[in-house]
Write an enzyme that holds these catalytic residues in place. Structure first.
Site, PDB file in Angstrom:
ATOM      1  N   ARG A 111      -1.298  22.849 -13.139  1.00  0.00           N
ATOM      2  CA  ARG A 111      -0.408  21.637 -13.684  1.00  0.00           C
ATOM      3  C   ARG A 111      -0.579  21.386 -14.848  1.00  0.00           C
ATOM      4  O   ARG A 111       0.289  21.235 -15.956  1.00  0.00           O
ATOM      5  CB  ARG A 111      -0.875  20.604 -12.780  1.00  0.00           C
ATOM      6  CG  ARG A 111       0.377  19.433 -13.124  1.00  0.00           C
ATOM      7  CD  ARG A 111       0.386  18.415 -12.076  1.00  0.00           C
ATOM      8  NE  ARG A 111       1.752  17.576 -12.501  1.00  0.00           N
ATOM      9  CZ  ARG A 111       2.196  16.471 -11.616  1.00  0.00           C
ATOM     10  NH1 ARG A 111       1.794  16.526 -10.360  1.00  0.00           N
ATOM     11  NH2 ARG A 111       3.315  15.594 -12.049  1.00  0.00           N
ATOM     12  N   HIS A 152       9.318  11.810 -27.709  1.00  0.00           N
ATOM     13  CA  HIS A 152       8.229  12.651 -26.845  1.00  0.00           C
ATOM     14  C   HIS A 152       8.777  14.035 -26.898  1.00  0.00           C
ATOM     15  O   HIS A 152       7.868  14.815 -27.457  1.00  0.00           O
ATOM     16  CB  HIS A 152       8.347  12.030 -25.227  1.00  0.00           C
ATOM     17  CG  HIS A 152       7.433  13.075 -24.514  1.00  0.00           C
ATOM     18  ND1 HIS A 152       6.202  13.072 -24.631  1.00  0.00           N
ATOM     19  CD2 HIS A 152       7.750  14.034 -23.730  1.00  0.00           C
ATOM     20  CE1 HIS A 152       5.576  13.956 -23.813  1.00  0.00           C
ATOM     21  NE2 HIS A 152       6.511  14.555 -23.106  1.00  0.00           N
ATOM     22  N   LYS A 209       3.697  11.682 -10.524  1.00  0.00           N
ATOM     23  CA  LYS A 209       3.233  10.975 -11.469  1.00  0.00           C
ATOM     24  C   LYS A 209       3.956   9.501 -11.733  1.00  0.00           C
ATOM     25  O   LYS A 209       4.935   9.613 -12.182  1.00  0.00           O
ATOM     26  CB  LYS A 209       3.061  11.605 -13.107  1.00  0.00           C
ATOM     27  CG  LYS A 209       1.758  12.909 -12.538  1.00  0.00           C
ATOM     28  CD  LYS A 209       1.583  13.151 -14.078  1.00  0.00           C
ATOM     29  CE  LYS A 209       0.421  14.293 -14.020  1.00  0.00           C
ATOM     30  NZ  LYS A 209       0.427  15.117 -15.177  1.00  0.00           N
ATOM     31  N   ARG A 256       0.738  -1.324   0.082  1.00  0.00           N
ATOM     32  CA  ARG A 256       0.095   0.010   0.008  1.00  0.00           C
ATOM     33  C   ARG A 256       0.891   1.222  -0.125  1.00  0.00           C
ATOM     34  O   ARG A 256       0.227   2.387   0.164  1.00  0.00           O
ATOM     35  CB  ARG A 256      -1.059   0.016   1.040  1.00  0.00           C
ATOM     36  CG  ARG A 256      -1.780  -1.080   1.150  1.00  0.00           C
ATOM     37  CD  ARG A 256      -2.986  -0.852   1.995  1.00  0.00           C
ATOM     38  NE  ARG A 256      -4.097  -2.070   1.792  1.00  0.00           N
ATOM     39  CZ  ARG A 256      -3.979  -3.047   2.573  1.00  0.00           C
ATOM     40  NH1 ARG A 256      -3.028  -3.071   3.578  1.00  0.00           N
ATOM     41  NH2 ARG A 256      -4.994  -4.003   2.366  1.00  0.00           N
ATOM     42  N   GLU A 316      -3.694  17.934 -10.338  1.00  0.00           N
ATOM     43  CA  GLU A 316      -4.052  18.509 -11.697  1.00  0.00           C
ATOM     44  C   GLU A 316      -5.443  18.989 -11.775  1.00  0.00           C
ATOM     45  O   GLU A 316      -6.187  18.361 -12.620  1.00  0.00           O
ATOM     46  CB  GLU A 316      -3.586  17.432 -12.667  1.00  0.00           C
ATOM     47  CG  GLU A 316      -3.373  18.097 -14.258  1.00  0.00           C
ATOM     48  CD  GLU A 316      -2.859  17.148 -15.434  1.00  0.00           C
ATOM     49  OE1 GLU A 316      -1.817  16.523 -15.007  1.00  0.00           O
ATOM     50  OE2 GLU A 316      -3.325  17.217 -16.565  1.00  0.00           O
ATOM     51  N   HIS A 333       1.285  14.348 -28.324  1.00  0.00           N
ATOM     52  CA  HIS A 333       0.723  12.918 -28.042  1.00  0.00           C
ATOM     53  C   HIS A 333       0.297  12.397 -29.172  1.00  0.00           C
ATOM     54  O   HIS A 333       0.572  11.170 -29.533  1.00  0.00           O
ATOM     55  CB  HIS A 333      -0.279  12.867 -26.796  1.00  0.00           C
ATOM     56  CG  HIS A 333       0.564  13.128 -25.303  1.00  0.00           C
ATOM     57  ND1 HIS A 333      -0.157  13.590 -24.394  1.00  0.00           N
ATOM     58  CD2 HIS A 333       1.785  13.103 -25.056  1.00  0.00           C
ATOM     59  CE1 HIS A 333       0.433  13.600 -23.161  1.00  0.00           C
ATOM     60  NE2 HIS A 333       1.947  13.248 -23.799  1.00  0.00           N
ATOM     61  N   LYS A 352       9.227  23.510 -12.080  1.00  0.00           N
ATOM     62  CA  LYS A 352       8.206  22.277 -11.992  1.00  0.00           C
ATOM     63  C   LYS A 352       7.770  22.075 -10.596  1.00  0.00           C
ATOM     64  O   LYS A 352       6.397  21.817 -10.325  1.00  0.00           O
ATOM     65  CB  LYS A 352       8.947  20.990 -12.320  1.00  0.00           C
ATOM     66  CG  LYS A 352       8.181  19.816 -12.192  1.00  0.00           C
ATOM     67  CD  LYS A 352       7.557  19.198 -13.672  1.00  0.00           C
ATOM     68  CE  LYS A 352       6.462  18.091 -13.025  1.00  0.00           C
ATOM     69  NZ  LYS A 352       6.428  16.997 -14.172  1.00  0.00           N
ATOM     70  N   ASN A 394       1.376  20.833 -19.836  1.00  0.00           N
ATOM     71  CA  ASN A 394       1.106  20.264 -21.108  1.00  0.00           C
ATOM     72  C   ASN A 394       0.915  20.915 -22.312  1.00  0.00           C
ATOM     73  O   ASN A 394       0.636  20.751 -23.410  1.00  0.00           O
ATOM     74  CB  ASN A 394      -0.324  19.652 -20.963  1.00  0.00           C
ATOM     75  CG  ASN A 394      -0.621  18.533 -20.101  1.00  0.00           C
ATOM     76  OD1 ASN A 394       0.693  17.684 -19.895  1.00  0.00           O
ATOM     77  ND2 ASN A 394      -1.687  18.306 -19.138  1.00  0.00           N
ATOM     78  N   HIS A 425       1.604  19.405 -25.725  1.00  0.00           N
ATOM     79  CA  HIS A 425       1.579  17.772 -25.559  1.00  0.00           C
ATOM     80  C   HIS A 425       0.065  17.337 -26.245  1.00  0.00           C
ATOM     81  O   HIS A 425       0.106  16.170 -26.535  1.00  0.00           O
ATOM     82  CB  HIS A 425       1.374  17.694 -24.109  1.00  0.00           C
ATOM     83  CG  HIS A 425       2.810  17.654 -23.246  1.00  0.00           C
ATOM     84  ND1 HIS A 425       3.631  18.777 -23.176  1.00  0.00           N
ATOM     85  CD2 HIS A 425       3.370  16.561 -22.726  1.00  0.00           C
ATOM     86  CE1 HIS A 425       4.753  18.551 -22.692  1.00  0.00           C
ATOM     87  NE2 HIS A 425       4.691  17.210 -22.206  1.00  0.00           N
ATOM     88  N   GLU A 453      11.673  19.972 -23.156  1.00  0.00           N
ATOM     89  CA  GLU A 453      10.797  20.308 -22.281  1.00  0.00           C
ATOM     90  C   GLU A 453      11.489  21.596 -21.232  1.00  0.00           C
ATOM     91  O   GLU A 453      10.649  22.346 -20.748  1.00  0.00           O
ATOM     92  CB  GLU A 453      10.980  19.146 -21.065  1.00  0.00           C
ATOM     93  CG  GLU A 453      10.286  17.791 -21.420  1.00  0.00           C
ATOM     94  CD  GLU A 453       8.464  17.987 -21.620  1.00  0.00           C
ATOM     95  OE1 GLU A 453       7.981  18.994 -20.971  1.00  0.00           O
ATOM     96  OE2 GLU A 453       7.899  17.013 -22.160  1.00  0.00           O
TER      97      GLU A 453
HETATM   98  N1  GLY Z   1       4.791  16.010 -17.322  1.00  0.00           N
HETATM   99  C1  GLY Z   1       3.669  16.649 -16.784  1.00  0.00           C
HETATM  100  C2  GLY Z   1       3.378  16.516 -15.387  1.00  0.00           C
HETATM  101  O1  GLY Z   1       4.038  16.271 -14.738  1.00  0.00           O
HETATM  102  O2  GLY Z   1       2.208  16.875 -15.060  1.00  0.00           O
END
Ligand code: GLY
Length: 366
Positions: A248, A272, A149, A127, A243, A259, A233, A252, A255, A191
């Protein structure tokens, strides 16, 4: 290819030399940017249980022996193949074999794939156990290792299973970047340009002024590059970790189209960062049509992308990418939500841009 430089085997420098320690608000991650960090992690974390290391076929042999101690080592294959439920299940088996319990620590040693898969294993093993990230690529250092993430791909799509599980520490050792393959290094530069256009135009000016030393990977500019991006960041994710508020979503920028280009090429031809660069150019042209940017900013963006050998536009017809655009999570009722850059301020998420305008701009960017 990656290879440790001589400096990584040098005697331990004292704590504090050539390194930047970053922490923002309540966000639970401390980022350390420096050189020669891998072999003195405990100088920062204090005496702690030996971590279980997850690496890949390149980063394991190259860097794992620089770490002071480890409880076990699991090696993932390179590439997206490493980010799957069967691979995470194999990590669980290795954790069980090494008797990693709830007090255990996973250390992710590698790029974005390793960080995502190892991070997901840490989020779910018993967990949730502690996580350290040691990103070894520019892309992971400036973006994916920070912000919590984690996740894996399913046959049905990318990143469909995951969890927010921020690392306690991110150790970004810029020595690892000095021998990164050029194509991979460039993905991280895309980036970095994104932070310049989307968060802070002064940083874009710094990138323009320092493009030469960045491309030569001079250590002091790499320290500045990684620490400035990490700072931005951290600021964004501490404002909107899950998000939800829209902050956040600014990350993007480029993106949505990016994507779609990655997906239409089967995640092969378009990498990417390259895809995000093409997507940022479309977003910049769209911003010019909306009156948010001038022609001069569009030219500037095109110039810095070219300087870093990044693409300045897509190569696939609109009809090819539309089905992939429509699958985007931010595409509702036939209307896309797009991140739009703005002159001298941070970018913004907009949901009022008609699809035909996006199409025209995309086609103009081909
Ligand atoms: N790479 C975008 C984020 O971490 O939200």
């Amino acid at each position: 290819m990656y290879a440790p430089s001589g400096q990584m085997t040098a005697a331990k420098p004292p704590v504090g030399e050539n390194e930047i320690v970053l922490r923002t608000g309540e966000f639970p991650t401390t980022v350390v940017v420096g050189k020669g960090l891998l072999f003195r992690i405990s100088d920062f974390t204090g005496k702690t249980e030996a971590p279980f290391v997850v690496a890949d076929e390149i980063t394991g042999p190259l860097f794992a022996d620089f770490l002071e101690q480890r409880k076990g080592l699991f090696t993932l294959p390179r590439g997206e193949e490493g980010k799957s439920l069967p691979r995470v299940s194999a990590i669980y088996s290795a954790l069980a074999k090494s008797q990693v319990d709830r007090s255990g620590i996973i250390l992710a040693l590698g790029g974005g794939v390793v960080g995502d898969a190892a991070g997901f294993a840490a989020a779910t093993w018993m967990r949730g156990i502690r996580l350290l990230q040691c990103p070894t690529t520019l892309l992971a250092q400036v973006d994916s290792a920070i912000g919590g993430k984690t996740g894996v791909n399913l046959p049905e799509g990318k990143n469909l299973v995951g969890a927010f599980h921020p690392a306690e520490w991110v150790f970004s050792d810029v020595e690892c970047l000095r021998s990164q393959e050029e194509e991979d290094f460039r993905q991280g530069l895309a980036e970095a340009v994104k932070y310049g256009i989307g968060e802070n135009w002064n940083f874009l000016s710094w990138l323009e002024e320092n493009a030469g030393p960045i491309l030569r990977r001079e250590c002091c500019v790499l320290l500045r590059l990684v620490s400035e991006c990490s700072r931005m960041k951290l600021a964004v994710v501490s404002e909107d970790e899950r998000e939800q508020s829209g902050s956040r979503a600014r990350l993007n920028l480029g993106h949505t189209v990016g994507h779609a280009l990655e997906a239409v090429s089967g995640y092969k031809r378009w990498k990417h960062g390259d895809a995000v660069a093409a997507g940022m150019m479309v977003a910049a042209r769209l911003a010019a049509r909306l009156g948010e940017l001038g022609e001069e900013e569009c030219l500037r963006i095109g110039r810095i992308l070219s300087r870093f050998s990044l693409p300045t536009g897509p190569d696939r017809p609109w009809e090819d990418i539309l089905p992939f655009l429509a699958r985007d999570k931010k595409f509702t009722g036939g209307v896309p939500s797009l991140v739009i850059p703005r002159k001298n301020t941070s970018c913004t998420l907009r949901s009022d841009i008609p699809l035909p305008l996006l199409r025209e701009t995309y086609e103009e960017s081909l």
